[in-house]
Design a protein around this motif. Structure first.
Motif, PDB file in Angstrom:
ATOM      1  N   GLY A 159      -1.666  -2.363  -0.857  1.00  0.00           N
ATOM      2  CA  GLY A 159      -0.548  -1.592  -0.343  1.00  0.00           C
ATOM      3  C   GLY A 159       0.245  -2.328   0.723  1.00  0.00           C
ATOM      4  N   GLY A 160       1.435  -1.794   1.009  1.00  0.00           N
ATOM      5  CA  GLY A 160       2.335  -2.428   1.958  1.00  0.00           C
ATOM      6  C   GLY A 160       1.774  -2.505   3.367  1.00  0.00           C
ATOM      7  N   LEU A 161       0.980  -1.510   3.765  1.00  0.00           N
ATOM      8  CA  LEU A 161       0.426  -1.516   5.107  1.00  0.00           C
ATOM      9  C   LEU A 161      -0.518  -2.693   5.311  1.00  0.00           C
ATOM     10  N   GLN A 162      -1.337  -3.006   4.296  1.00  0.00           N
ATOM     11  CA  GLN A 162      -2.209  -4.169   4.441  1.00  0.00           C
ATOM     12  C   GLN A 162      -1.389  -5.451   4.526  1.00  0.00           C
ATOM     13  N   ALA A 163      -0.284  -5.509   3.810  1.00  0.00           N
ATOM     14  CA  ALA A 163       0.584  -6.688   3.902  1.00  0.00           C
ATOM     15  C   ALA A 163       1.017  -6.908   5.350  1.00  0.00           C
ATOM     16  N   LEU A 164       1.418  -5.840   6.033  1.00  0.00           N
ATOM     17  CA  LEU A 164       1.842  -5.963   7.425  1.00  0.00           C
ATOM     18  C   LEU A 164       0.668  -6.346   8.321  1.00  0.00           C
ATOM     19  N   GLN A 165      -0.497  -5.807   8.040  1.00  0.00           N
ATOM     20  CA  GLN A 165      -1.670  -6.161   8.841  1.00  0.00           C
ATOM     21  C   GLN A 165      -2.000  -7.644   8.702  1.00  0.00           C
ATOM     22  N   LEU A 166      -1.951  -8.151   7.467  1.00  0.00           N
ATOM     23  CA  LEU A 166      -2.249  -9.566   7.257  1.00  0.00           C
ATOM     24  C   LEU A 166      -1.241 -10.454   7.971  1.00  0.00           C
ATOM     25  N   LEU A 207       7.973  -7.945   0.406  1.00  0.00           N
ATOM     26  CA  LEU A 207       6.896  -6.993   0.185  1.00  0.00           C
ATOM     27  C   LEU A 207       7.289  -5.988  -0.886  1.00  0.00           C
ATOM     28  N   GLY A 208       6.413  -5.790  -1.857  1.00  0.00           N
ATOM     29  CA  GLY A 208       6.590  -4.757  -2.871  1.00  0.00           C
ATOM     30  C   GLY A 208       5.322  -3.946  -2.979  1.00  0.00           C
ATOM     31  N   SER A 209       5.420  -2.777  -3.605  1.00  0.00           N
ATOM     32  CA  SER A 209       4.260  -1.895  -3.697  1.00  0.00           C
ATOM     33  C   SER A 209       4.450  -0.896  -4.827  1.00  0.00           C
ATOM     34  N   MET A 210       3.330  -0.432  -5.364  1.00  0.00           N
ATOM     35  CA  MET A 210       3.340   0.645  -6.350  1.00  0.00           C
ATOM     36  C   MET A 210       3.124   2.017  -5.707  1.00  0.00           C
ATOM     37  N   SER A 211       2.942   2.057  -4.380  1.00  0.00           N
ATOM     38  CA  SER A 211       2.597   3.308  -3.713  1.00  0.00           C
ATOM     39  C   SER A 211       3.690   4.357  -3.806  1.00  0.00           C
ATOM     40  N   LYS A 212       4.956   3.933  -3.811  1.00  0.00           N
ATOM     41  CA  LYS A 212       6.066   4.893  -3.824  1.00  0.00           C
ATOM     42  C   LYS A 212       6.563   5.208  -5.234  1.00  0.00           C
ATOM     43  N   THR A 213       6.035   4.522  -6.219  1.00  0.00           N
ATOM     44  CA  THR A 213       6.545   4.707  -7.577  1.00  0.00           C
ATOM     45  C   THR A 213       5.467   5.121  -8.578  1.00  0.00           C
ATOM     46  N   LEU A 214       4.341   4.428  -8.571  1.00  0.00           N
ATOM     47  CA  LEU A 214       3.318   4.668  -9.583  1.00  0.00           C
ATOM     48  C   LEU A 214       2.152   5.481  -9.057  1.00  0.00           C
ATOM     49  N   ILE A 216      -2.030  -0.791  -4.482  1.00  0.00           N
ATOM     50  CA  ILE A 216      -1.634  -2.103  -4.988  1.00  0.00           C
ATOM     51  C   ILE A 216      -0.222  -2.430  -4.505  1.00  0.00           C
ATOM     52  N   GLY A 217      -0.093  -3.595  -3.892  1.00  0.00           N
ATOM     53  CA  GLY A 217       1.205  -4.122  -3.502  1.00  0.00           C
ATOM     54  C   GLY A 217       1.147  -5.636  -3.559  1.00  0.00           C
ATOM     55  N   TRP A 218       2.188  -6.306  -3.076  1.00  0.00           N
ATOM     56  CA  TRP A 218       2.213  -7.762  -3.113  1.00  0.00           C
ATOM     57  C   TRP A 218       3.099  -8.322  -2.009  1.00  0.00           C
ATOM     58  N   ILE A 219       2.777  -9.554  -1.653  1.00  0.00           N
ATOM     59  CA  ILE A 219       3.604 -10.352  -0.743  1.00  0.00           C
ATOM     60  C   ILE A 219       4.067 -11.572  -1.525  1.00  0.00           C
ATOM     61  N   VAL A 220       5.343 -11.883  -1.445  1.00  0.00           N
ATOM     62  CA  VAL A 220       5.904 -13.076  -2.071  1.00  0.00           C
ATOM     63  C   VAL A 220       6.432 -13.975  -0.961  1.00  0.00           C
TER      64      VAL A 220
END
Length: 481
Positions: free
Chosen positions: A190-197, A321-328, A334-338
């Protein structure tokens, strides 16, 4: 009322005795250690589903037995338990440990919202997630049951995440004009973990980051807990204002800039294409890296949002940052960092140290939905549903709020940014609405100085709940004005 707090009104044991026993059990088994502030009488009465006088009687018995005591300025707290009296050494002061942790607690208002969201019968007018009725739970389960699972494993995935999912994300991002190889993609929970990392891996204590004001980041403490300072930048109808970035960068020695350009949280605004290019040009000139949070970018209504900043990035300046939290589905996590490969490698190493990878089952499911066209089909349906809900909410506002407030018309996403014309105590509004079963997200969550805004979400509550909740809320506002 959850099972934990439910009383058996037919077993012949007086209700006050059952309450006494429940609270005593929590004290004796260590759930409520010495010094713990127990909930107020009114809250306990609501939890147990009894009259307040019944709670008062039970608390009196607990105080008489020396288990609780009233303390000036702190309310009623746990005072002692039998084990403390019998043991030769004092029990650990867990409250001291709790206060010593470096990760800052949520502000009290956010804690209250998180607790209220689990209560039955609450009309959630600010919740930032899709309604359960809009999530494809049945379709996903059916697809998983029918899928060819030869390539599926319940073991750990590689540090950057499932290669199959990263390839699927890479193909999906091409539709946004973002060219990203699987090696430059990190799968996160998720997006929150992306920010934490990012806060752990790329910033040092004392760093400053620029954020939009208001900002979703003000409602969480992921950066503050890492010792990072946030400096708000103003917004207008075209998005984040850029004219002061260069001056403020030199003044604060800012390390990066965080933005939600598409269907901003909490305002719902959409940054124009011209403003995006202007922002990227300035950040490029100032060598100021950007975190672009695009979790709402797929949720446009009439036309797609302008190209992401990442699609215009020619220097590896943007972490996307992208994520499936708001759509799926938020439960997929599940999210991603590019970003540039060295950055992704660094963040992947930290992720392996913290959780050893995101859910294998969720990664497999998302890879399927992206690869087989199911995600685009789902998005088409969700966009239509959200647009209907937005239009319905706007009609309700026109009927009941024209004298009370102003608001925007979002072109996508979840949120309407409602500005109350007459300022008054937003905290009082929140508490009175909650007492009547309506849960709000006040603007002060996103900007501590905001006393006039509410973040309304048309994504979660059902249509009849939106109608009932907004009409009752308008009466509460009129009573406070």
């Amino acid at each position: 009322m959850t099972e934990e707090w439910g009383l058996n009104k037919s077993e012949g044991i007086p209700l006050h005795q059952q309450i006494y026993d429940r609270i005593k059990d929590k004290i004796m088994n260590g759930e409520w250690p010495v010094g713990t502030r127990i909930p107020p009488q009114r809250e306990l009465a609501d939890r147990f589903g009894v009259n307040r006088s019944t709670v008062v009687y039970a608390l009196g018995e607990l105080a008489a037995d020396g288990l609780i005591e009233a303390m000036t300025g702190r309310g009623t707290v746990v005072a002692n338990n039998t084990w403390n009296l019998l043991s030769s050494a004092p029990s650990p002061d867990w409250n001291r440990y709790v206060k010593s942790g470096f990760y800052q607690p949520n502000i009290q208002l956010i804690q209250a919202i998180n607790q209220a969201e689990a209560a039955p019968g609450i009309v959630r007018l600010g919740t930032g997630e899709l309604s359960p009725e809009l999530l494809p739970a049945g379709e996903m389960l059916e697809k998983l049951n029918r899928s060819q699972t030869a390539a599926f494993s319940l073991g750990y995935s590689e540090p950057k995440g499932s290669l199959a999912l990263r390839k699927a994300v890479s193909r999906y991002l091409r539709s946004k004009a973002i060219n990203a190889s699987p090696a430059s993609i990190l799968i996160v929970s998720g997006g929150l973990q992306a920010l934490q990392l990012i806060s752990l891996g790329l910033l040092h204590r004392g760093s400053t980051i620029f954020v939009e004001n208001p900002s979703y980041l003000n409602s969480i403490h992921v950066f503050q807990s890492a010792g990072v300072h946030m400096h708000g930048l103003p917004m207008d109808e075209e998005g984040l204002q850029t004219d002061s970035i260069s001056r403020l960068k030199r003044q604060h020695n800012a390390s990066l800039l965080y933005t939600v350009p598409s269907f901003h949280n909490p305002t719902g605004s959409l940054m124009t294409s011209a403003r995006r290019q202007e922002l990227l040009n300035i950040c490029s000139r100032e060598r100021l890296p950007v975190i672009e949070d695009d979790v709402y970018g797929d949720l446009w209504f009439d036309q797609p949002a302008p190209l992401p900043l990442k699609a215009r990035d020619q220097q590896g300046l943007v972490l996307y940052l992208g994520s499936m939290s708001k759509t799926l589905g938020p439960g997929l996590r599940i999210g991603w960092i590019v970003g540039p490969e060295p950055v992704i490698d660094r963040l992947a190493d930290i992720k392996m140290q913290t959780d050893y990878g995101s859910s294998a089952l969720s990664q497999h499911a998302v890879a399927q939905w992206l690869s087989e066209g199911l995600y685009e089909e789902h998005l088409a349906r969700i966009r239509g549903e959200l647009k209907l809900r937005r239009d319905y909410t706007l009609r309700l506002l026109e009927e009941d709020y024209r004298e009370l407030a102003d608001w925007n018309c979002p072109q996508g996403g979840f949120y309407i940014w409602l500005r109350l014309k007459q300022p008054f105590s937003i905290r009082s509004l929140f508490e009175q609405a909650l007492a009547e079963g309506i849960l709000l997200n006040p603007g002060l969550i996103y900007d501590r100085n905001d006393r006039q805004h509410l973040r309304l979400s048309y994504a979660y509550a059902q249509m009849e709940e939106l109608r009932d909740g907004l009409r009752r809320l308008s009466r509460i506002i009129r009573g406070l004005a």
